[in-house]
Design a protein around this motif. Structure first.
Motif, PDB file in Angstrom:
ATOM      1  N   ILE A   1      33.681  43.767  72.047  1.00  0.00           N
ATOM      2  CA  ILE A   1      33.136  43.537  70.709  1.00  0.00           C
ATOM      3  C   ILE A   1      31.730  42.941  70.798  1.00  0.00           C
ATOM      4  O   ILE A   1      31.480  42.009  71.575  1.00  0.00           O
ATOM      5  CB  ILE A   1      34.059  42.592  69.914  1.00  0.00           C
ATOM      6  N   THR A   2      30.817  43.487  70.011  1.00  0.00           N
ATOM      7  CA  THR A   2      29.471  42.919  69.926  1.00  0.00           C
ATOM      8  C   THR A   2      29.330  42.000  68.712  1.00  0.00           C
ATOM      9  O   THR A   2      28.645  40.975  68.771  1.00  0.00           O
ATOM     10  CB  THR A   2      28.402  44.018  69.839  1.00  0.00           C
ATOM     11  N   LYS A   3      30.011  42.371  67.619  1.00  0.00           N
ATOM     12  CA  LYS A   3      30.015  41.503  66.443  1.00  0.00           C
ATOM     13  C   LYS A   3      31.103  41.962  65.477  1.00  0.00           C
ATOM     14  O   LYS A   3      31.588  43.090  65.546  1.00  0.00           O
ATOM     15  CB  LYS A   3      28.655  41.482  65.731  1.00  0.00           C
ATOM     16  N   VAL A   4      31.463  41.046  64.607  1.00  0.00           N
ATOM     17  CA  VAL A   4      32.398  41.333  63.517  1.00  0.00           C
ATOM     18  C   VAL A   4      31.756  40.821  62.236  1.00  0.00           C
ATOM     19  O   VAL A   4      31.287  39.676  62.185  1.00  0.00           O
ATOM     20  CB  VAL A   4      33.757  40.642  63.732  1.00  0.00           C
ATOM     21  N   ILE A   5      31.710  41.670  61.224  1.00  0.00           N
ATOM     22  CA  ILE A   5      31.168  41.253  59.927  1.00  0.00           C
ATOM     23  C   ILE A   5      32.304  41.173  58.923  1.00  0.00           C
ATOM     24  O   ILE A   5      33.046  42.130  58.716  1.00  0.00           O
ATOM     25  CB  ILE A   5      30.086  42.226  59.429  1.00  0.00           C
ATOM     26  N   CYS A   6      32.442  40.003  58.320  1.00  0.00           N
ATOM     27  CA  CYS A   6      33.455  39.766  57.287  1.00  0.00           C
ATOM     28  C   CYS A   6      32.741  39.685  55.940  1.00  0.00           C
ATOM     29  O   CYS A   6      32.002  38.736  55.685  1.00  0.00           O
ATOM     30  CB  CYS A   6      34.201  38.462  57.543  1.00  0.00           C
ATOM     31  N   LYS A   7      32.952  40.690  55.106  1.00  0.00           N
ATOM     32  CA  LYS A   7      32.396  40.689  53.749  1.00  0.00           C
ATOM     33  C   LYS A   7      33.451  40.110  52.825  1.00  0.00           C
ATOM     34  O   LYS A   7      34.533  40.689  52.651  1.00  0.00           O
ATOM     35  CB  LYS A   7      32.031  42.106  53.325  1.00  0.00           C
ATOM     36  N   VAL A   8      33.145  38.964  52.239  1.00  0.00           N
ATOM     37  CA  VAL A   8      34.185  38.187  51.557  1.00  0.00           C
ATOM     38  C   VAL A   8      33.728  37.721  50.174  1.00  0.00           C
ATOM     39  O   VAL A   8      32.534  37.617  49.904  1.00  0.00           O
ATOM     40  CB  VAL A   8      34.574  36.965  52.412  1.00  0.00           C
ATOM     41  N   PRO A   9      34.697  37.390  49.281  1.00  0.00           N
ATOM     42  CA  PRO A   9      34.359  36.840  47.963  1.00  0.00           C
ATOM     43  C   PRO A   9      33.756  35.442  48.073  1.00  0.00           C
ATOM     44  O   PRO A   9      33.839  34.795  49.132  1.00  0.00           O
ATOM     45  CB  PRO A   9      35.714  36.799  47.239  1.00  0.00           C
ATOM     46  N   PRO A  10      33.172  34.946  46.978  1.00  0.00           N
ATOM     47  CA  PRO A  10      32.493  33.636  47.014  1.00  0.00           C
ATOM     48  C   PRO A  10      33.372  32.492  47.496  1.00  0.00           C
ATOM     49  O   PRO A  10      32.903  31.616  48.238  1.00  0.00           O
ATOM     50  CB  PRO A  10      32.061  33.425  45.560  1.00  0.00           C
ATOM     51  N   LEU A  11      34.646  32.444  47.065  1.00  0.00           N
ATOM     52  CA  LEU A  11      35.523  31.342  47.451  1.00  0.00           C
ATOM     53  C   LEU A  11      35.729  31.308  48.960  1.00  0.00           C
ATOM     54  O   LEU A  11      35.689  30.243  49.586  1.00  0.00           O
ATOM     55  CB  LEU A  11      36.871  31.466  46.733  1.00  0.00           C
ATOM     56  N   THR A  12      35.958  32.475  49.546  1.00  0.00           N
ATOM     57  CA  THR A  12      36.166  32.552  50.993  1.00  0.00           C
ATOM     58  C   THR A  12      34.920  32.098  51.743  1.00  0.00           C
ATOM     59  O   THR A  12      35.004  31.327  52.703  1.00  0.00           O
ATOM     60  CB  THR A  12      36.537  33.987  51.404  1.00  0.00           C
ATOM     61  N   LEU A  13      33.768  32.577  51.287  1.00  0.00           N
ATOM     62  CA  LEU A  13      32.499  32.182  51.927  1.00  0.00           C
ATOM     63  C   LEU A  13      32.319  30.671  51.853  1.00  0.00           C
ATOM     64  O   LEU A  13      31.943  30.021  52.838  1.00  0.00           O
ATOM     65  CB  LEU A  13      31.336  32.892  51.235  1.00  0.00           C
ATOM     66  N   ARG A  14      32.636  30.091  50.711  1.00  0.00           N
ATOM     67  CA  ARG A  14      32.385  28.667  50.484  1.00  0.00           C
ATOM     68  C   ARG A  14      33.353  27.787  51.257  1.00  0.00           C
ATOM     69  O   ARG A  14      32.966  26.742  51.790  1.00  0.00           O
ATOM     70  CB  ARG A  14      32.487  28.384  48.980  1.00  0.00           C
ATOM     71  N   LEU A  15      34.621  28.195  51.347  1.00  0.00           N
ATOM     72  CA  LEU A  15      35.630  27.307  51.914  1.00  0.00           C
ATOM     73  C   LEU A  15      35.927  27.552  53.388  1.00  0.00           C
ATOM     74  O   LEU A  15      36.296  26.609  54.102  1.00  0.00           O
ATOM     75  CB  LEU A  15      36.932  27.407  51.106  1.00  0.00           C
ATOM     76  N   VAL A  16      35.820  28.788  53.872  1.00  0.00           N
ATOM     77  CA  VAL A  16      36.130  29.028  55.289  1.00  0.00           C
ATOM     78  C   VAL A  16      35.010  29.757  56.025  1.00  0.00           C
ATOM     79  O   VAL A  16      35.159  30.110  57.195  1.00  0.00           O
ATOM     80  CB  VAL A  16      37.467  29.792  55.460  1.00  0.00           C
ATOM     81  N   GLY A  17      33.881  29.947  55.362  1.00  0.00           N
ATOM     82  CA  GLY A  17      32.741  30.574  56.025  1.00  0.00           C
ATOM     83  C   GLY A  17      31.903  29.578  56.807  1.00  0.00           C
ATOM     84  O   GLY A  17      30.738  29.832  57.117  1.00  0.00           O
ATOM     85  N   ARG A  18      32.483  28.462  57.155  1.00  0.00           N
ATOM     86  CA  ARG A  18      31.799  27.376  57.853  1.00  0.00           C
ATOM     87  C   ARG A  18      31.433  27.776  59.276  1.00  0.00           C
ATOM     88  O   ARG A  18      32.104  28.617  59.888  1.00  0.00           O
ATOM     89  CB  ARG A  18      32.695  26.138  57.875  1.00  0.00           C
ATOM     90  N   PRO A  19      30.407  27.170  59.854  1.00  0.00           N
ATOM     91  CA  PRO A  19      30.020  27.517  61.228  1.00  0.00           C
ATOM     92  C   PRO A  19      31.057  27.060  62.243  1.00  0.00           C
ATOM     93  O   PRO A  19      31.731  26.043  62.054  1.00  0.00           O
ATOM     94  CB  PRO A  19      28.697  26.771  61.419  1.00  0.00           C
ATOM     95  N   TYR A  20      31.182  27.820  63.318  1.00  0.00           N
ATOM     96  CA  TYR A  20      32.075  27.427  64.415  1.00  0.00           C
ATOM     97  C   TYR A  20      31.529  26.176  65.092  1.00  0.00           C
ATOM     98  O   TYR A  20      30.325  26.048  65.329  1.00  0.00           O
ATOM     99  CB  TYR A  20      32.196  28.566  65.430  1.00  0.00           C
ATOM    100  N   LYS A  21      32.426  25.236  65.409  1.00  0.00           N
ATOM    101  CA  LYS A  21      32.057  24.039  66.153  1.00  0.00           C
ATOM    102  C   LYS A  21      33.029  23.856  67.307  1.00  0.00           C
ATOM    103  O   LYS A  21      34.240  23.840  67.102  1.00  0.00           O
ATOM    104  CB  LYS A  21      32.108  22.794  65.250  1.00  0.00           C
ATOM    105  N   LYS A  22      32.492  23.737  68.502  1.00  0.00           N
ATOM    106  CA  LYS A  22      33.341  23.511  69.656  1.00  0.00           C
ATOM    107  C   LYS A  22      33.972  22.120  69.576  1.00  0.00           C
ATOM    108  O   LYS A  22      33.330  21.152  69.176  1.00  0.00           O
ATOM    109  CB  LYS A  22      32.523  23.642  70.940  1.00  0.00           C
ATOM    110  N   ASN A  23      35.246  22.040  69.946  1.00  0.00           N
ATOM    111  CA  ASN A  23      35.977  20.781  69.935  1.00  0.00           C
ATOM    112  C   ASN A  23      36.035  20.163  68.536  1.00  0.00           C
ATOM    113  O   ASN A  23      35.962  18.946  68.369  1.00  0.00           O
ATOM    114  CB  ASN A  23      35.373  19.782  70.923  1.00  0.00           C
TER     115      ASN A  23
END
Length: 458
Positions: free
Chosen positions: A298-320
């Motif tokens: 995989i080179t990338k995955v694009i998730c096209k999502v509604p506003p609620l999803t973007l706002r609540l779980v579209g957060r950046p990945y953080k290690k640990n």
């Protein structure tokens, strides 16, 4: 007529014989699911510390803490029990209300049933069923009437209205006492989304506070303490203050009192992560099954999502990250699904949260807004996987597994329950789990619902 009145009349006036067989069956299904989550939650983050804290809040032992041998004052037990239900992000959801409707409600009602036994009264299975159903009607009807982006944590705040209605039903309040109880609950209501953004343990504790506050409200109302009456649409009532002036529409839900049971709109969470991530899990599982690609390609995955999803779980990945942060991070959840094929509670242990392979893949997940204008929509979500050989695969997930229109099978429901049972901090024999299932399957026949609590305490 003020909108509070038809709601109150519905709660007080609903009898067991008014309930549909489908609503009764769904109530039993989600009660079992909620109890399973509570047993699993005994091993959740800081569960021991929260129990030890609650032990200092009074010497009375009127209600038991599930999965333990401890008993506490009913208000203290409600905090712990409700926290255990929600702390692993595994409890059922009402999507159109953006609400976990059973966690606060069952945290309060089963605790209340134990308190009533302590005082010499038994609650029958039929009484419990009708209390659950009318409480779910209240919380979900309030929640789904909002057109605003969620600012307050509805599982705690709105869920507490439903819990108050359910406890009042168990106490056989009249309309005046219920009206006061709901107003008094509103005076304590709270629950912020900052805890959600940070992945704080306070998120589950807020559910516990909602359960406790519903009991406190009923305690006061039982002694004829007055509460504000326009708690929903008054100038500073719930909708205007906490959802936003003009950002709600009561008519659709309010026209359905006594006609539509909201328990039929509740769905399972088959994975212990934010429900908004389940759509991507569903999509990626289907894409992998159909096309058989490897996550290494995989080179990338694009998730096209509604506003609620973007706002609540579209957060950046953080290690640990904290486990509750990771459970609400779509990038991390997608990476887990692509590597392991599913998401389990073990994926939020420290060694997984530090795993470089998961982290590297999580950083390839892009979350982008779609054109959906519904600020409370969960789906559909469109997931596109791009491979190194320039292939791409697209899947649109409209109703993720667990949704009422894509429900879990009976086997899947029981598999989840037994999985939760095995996660208990204090192990309880498998045969006891089977007995719990039998009791709940025959809930309407129980003359004393504390028989269930007897089985889930040690």
């Amino acid at each position: 007529m003020k909108p509070e009145i038809p709601m109150i009349k519905h709660v007080i006036g609903t009898k067991y014989n008014d309930l549909s067989s489908e609503a009764i069956e769904k109530t039993k299904i989600f009660l079992l699911d909620t109890i399973g989550c509570s047993i699993a939650g005994t091993s959740g983050p800081s569960a021991k510390e929260i129990l030890n804290t609650a032990k200092v809040w009074g010497a009375e032992k009127s209600s038991r803490v599930w999965g333990t041998h401890k008993a506490l004052p009913h208000t203290s037990a409600a905090i712990v029990n409700a926290y255990q239900i929600h702390c692993l992000e595994f409890d059922c959801v009402h999507e159109s209300g953006v609400l976990h409707p059973m966690s606060t409600l069952i945290g309060a009602t089963l605790t209340e049933i134990d308190r009533q036994k302590h005082e010499g009264r038994k609650v029958t299975g039929k009484e419990f069923i009708q209390a659950i159903i009318v409480g779910i009607d209240v919380s979900c009807s309030i929640a789904k009437s909002s057109n605003a982006p969620m600012r307050f944590f509805r599982p705690a705040l709105t869920g507490g209205f439903g819990a108050t209605a359910s406890v009042a039903k168990l106490r056989r309040f009249d309309e005046k006492k219920l009206h006061n109880a709901l107003g008094i609950y509103y005076g304590q209501a709270g629950g912020n989304m900052q805890a959600h953004i940070e992945g704080s343990k306070l998120l589950g504790l807020q559910v516990g506070f909602g359960a406790r506050n519903s009991l406190v409200a009923c305690d006061f109302a039982e002694r004829n303490i007055e509460g504000p009456k326009d708690f929903l649409t008054g100038r500073y009532g719930y909708f205007n203050l906490m959802e936003g002036e003009g950002l709600y529409d009561l008519d659709p839900a309010w026209q359905e009192w006594g006609k539509a049971s909201r328990i039929l709109e509740v769905g399972h969470k088959p994975f212990p992560s934010g429900r908004l991530t389940h759509y991507a899990i569903d999509a990626l599982q289907n894409l992998k099954k159909k096309h058989g690609f490897r996550h290494q390609d995989i080179t990338k995955v694009i998730c096209k999502v509604p506003p609620l999803t973007l706002r609540l779980v579209g957060r950046p990945y953080k290690k640990n990250a904290e486990p509750n942060y990771a459970k609400l991070c779509l990038g991390y959840i997608c990476a887990l699904t692509l590597i392991y094929g599913e998401v389990s509670q073990e994926d939020f242990h420290p060694q997984k949260l530090l795993d470089n392979e998961i982290g590297n893949l999580a950083e390839k997940i892009c979350v982008e807004p779609d054109e959906n204008t519904d600020l409370n929509a969960f789906g559909p979500q469109q997931i596109t996987v791009y491979l190194k050989n320039e292939q791409k695969f697209v899947y649109s997930s409209k109703y993720a597994i667990g949704h009422p229109r894509n429900p879990l099978s009976r086997k899947q429901q029981l598999d989840k329950f037994f999985y939760c049972w095995k996660m208990a901090e204090n192990k309880i024999p498998h045969k006891v789990a089977e007995n719990v299932i039998h009791k709940i399957d025959n809930l309407e026949s129980l003359t004393n619902t504390t028989e269930i609590i007897d089985l889930i305490t040690i």
